[in-house]
Design a protein around this motif. Structure first.
Motif, PDB file in Angstrom:
ATOM      1  N   LEU A 111       0.771  -1.402  -0.123  1.00  0.00           N
ATOM      2  CA  LEU A 111      -0.111  -0.094   0.088  1.00  0.00           C
ATOM      3  C   LEU A 111       0.809   1.093   0.148  1.00  0.00           C
ATOM      4  O   LEU A 111       1.811   1.416   0.528  1.00  0.00           O
ATOM      5  N   THR A 112       0.325   2.448  -0.577  1.00  0.00           N
ATOM      6  CA  THR A 112       1.093   3.408  -0.776  1.00  0.00           C
ATOM      7  C   THR A 112       1.011   4.319   0.820  1.00  0.00           C
ATOM      8  O   THR A 112       2.046   5.027   1.078  1.00  0.00           O
ATOM      9  N   GLN A 113      -0.083   3.822   1.135  1.00  0.00           N
ATOM     10  CA  GLN A 113      -0.073   4.543   2.936  1.00  0.00           C
ATOM     11  C   GLN A 113      -1.134   3.826   3.281  1.00  0.00           C
ATOM     12  O   GLN A 113      -2.021   3.020   3.094  1.00  0.00           O
ATOM     13  N   PRO A 114      -1.035   3.845   4.787  1.00  0.00           N
ATOM     14  CA  PRO A 114      -2.073   2.882   5.573  1.00  0.00           C
ATOM     15  C   PRO A 114      -3.305   3.226   5.380  1.00  0.00           C
ATOM     16  O   PRO A 114      -3.826   4.457   4.857  1.00  0.00           O
ATOM     17  N   GLU A 166      -7.477   3.490   6.848  1.00  0.00           N
ATOM     18  CA  GLU A 166      -8.407   3.573   7.851  1.00  0.00           C
ATOM     19  C   GLU A 166      -9.421   2.417   7.751  1.00  0.00           C
ATOM     20  O   GLU A 166     -10.089   1.951   6.700  1.00  0.00           O
ATOM     21  N   GLU A 180      -8.408   5.337   2.326  1.00  0.00           N
ATOM     22  CA  GLU A 180      -7.246   6.490   2.634  1.00  0.00           C
ATOM     23  C   GLU A 180      -7.513   7.558   3.396  1.00  0.00           C
ATOM     24  O   GLU A 180      -8.593   8.062   3.361  1.00  0.00           O
ATOM     25  N   THR A 237      -6.259   0.822  11.928  1.00  0.00           N
ATOM     26  CA  THR A 237      -5.697   1.203  10.670  1.00  0.00           C
ATOM     27  C   THR A 237      -4.986  -0.166  10.150  1.00  0.00           C
ATOM     28  O   THR A 237      -4.456  -0.911  11.030  1.00  0.00           O
ATOM     29  N   TRP A 238      -4.400  -0.285   8.900  1.00  0.00           N
ATOM     30  CA  TRP A 238      -3.729  -1.276   8.340  1.00  0.00           C
ATOM     31  C   TRP A 238      -3.000  -0.767   7.316  1.00  0.00           C
ATOM     32  O   TRP A 238      -3.193  -0.086   6.402  1.00  0.00           O
ATOM     33  N   ASP A 239      -1.684  -1.281   7.558  1.00  0.00           N
ATOM     34  CA  ASP A 239      -0.689  -0.756   6.557  1.00  0.00           C
ATOM     35  C   ASP A 239      -0.252  -1.599   5.393  1.00  0.00           C
ATOM     36  O   ASP A 239       0.442  -1.341   4.621  1.00  0.00           O
ATOM     37  N   GLY A 240      -0.906  -2.964   5.394  1.00  0.00           N
ATOM     38  CA  GLY A 240      -0.986  -3.914   4.398  1.00  0.00           C
ATOM     39  C   GLY A 240       0.362  -4.763   4.375  1.00  0.00           C
ATOM     40  O   GLY A 240       0.554  -5.648   3.651  1.00  0.00           O
ATOM     41  N   ALA A 241       1.122  -4.518   5.522  1.00  0.00           N
ATOM     42  CA  ALA A 241       2.577  -5.047   5.288  1.00  0.00           C
ATOM     43  C   ALA A 241       2.246  -6.567   5.767  1.00  0.00           C
ATOM     44  O   ALA A 241       3.006  -7.686   5.652  1.00  0.00           O
TER      45      ALA A 241
END
Length: 234
Positions: A152-155, A157, A220, A195-199
């Motif tokens: 993801l480019t950003q975390p 919500e 976003e 929140t979720w950063d996708g990592a």
């Protein structure tokens, strides 16, 4: 500022884009900012009712409170809905908010009563896909939310929305005095639950009360683009 258009449009009932194996369908999330006290809003409320029956569309009605002073306090209005609309306006560099306004997938803004304009934006998003495969299921303990890790480019919500599918209101004062209005997919709460950063995989269970339907939205910050959404009716 209120904008009124009474354009009528026969709405199609299905949006069915083709997908690649690496993509998931992104529903078209439609947010209508409306008010029982706004004389320009009934046509937009009718459009929202039609979209609520469309496959591939998640249509949500958010009643704002800034028209309550003109003679009719909206029974569904919440300050949080007004703040969400104001946040969208801030992101867009706009100086004011108005009703009826529709925002599509967190990106496109259109006058809510402009049926042609609304459907053009809905169809423009009908082929949208997302790498986020979001799964939501209602369990005895609440809502189970899962998604596989993805860059993801950003975390994002993680947002929980609860709503009433339909209710009827007899309006006896204000600009819409004398009308009996049927409202659809009336948002009762909209909250960010994480929140979720996708990592790593997303895995969480939300404890919820009552039988109201729910929507889980991954969006976003801003609010910005909606990247995934799932509607849970039961």
């Amino acid at each position: 500022m209120r904008l009124a258009m009474a354009t009528c449009l026969a709405l199609v009932t299905t949006l069915a884009p083709s997908l690649t194996s690496a993509e998931a369908k992104l529903p078209v999330v439609v947010e209508l900012f409306t008010s029982q006290g706004c004389s320009s809003c009934p046509p937009a409320d009718a459009i929202l009712a039609d979209m609520a029956r469309m496959d591939g569309v998640i249509a949500l009605s958010l009643h704002v409170d800034y028209w309550d002073y003109i003679g009719w306090p909206d029974s569904f209005a919440a300050p949080g809905h007004t703040k969400r609309q104001e946040a969208y306006a801030l992101v867009a560099g706009e100086q004011m908010v108005y009703t009826p306004q529709i925002i599509v997938n967190g990106l496109d803004r259109v006058v809510g009563g402009d049926a042609m304009g609304v459907m053009e934006r809905v169809h423009a998003h009908a082929d949208a896909t997302t790498p986020v495969e979001l799964h939501v299921a209602r369990e005895e303990s609440g809502l189970r939310i899962e998604a596989g890790a993805v860059p993801l480019t950003q975390p994002l919500e993680v947002q929980l929305v609860r709503y009433i599918p339909e209710d009827e209101v007899v309006i006896t004062a204000g600009e819409n005095a004398g009308l009996t209005m049927a409202y659809h997919n009336i948002v009762t709460s909209w909250e960010t639950v994480g929140t979720w950063d996708g990592a790593e995989d997303l895995s969480m269970t939300l404890s919820i009360e009552g039988s109201q339907p729910a929507v889980i939205i991954l969006q976003e910050p801003g609010p910005g683009q909606i990247r995934a959404a799932v509607q849970v009716d039961h």
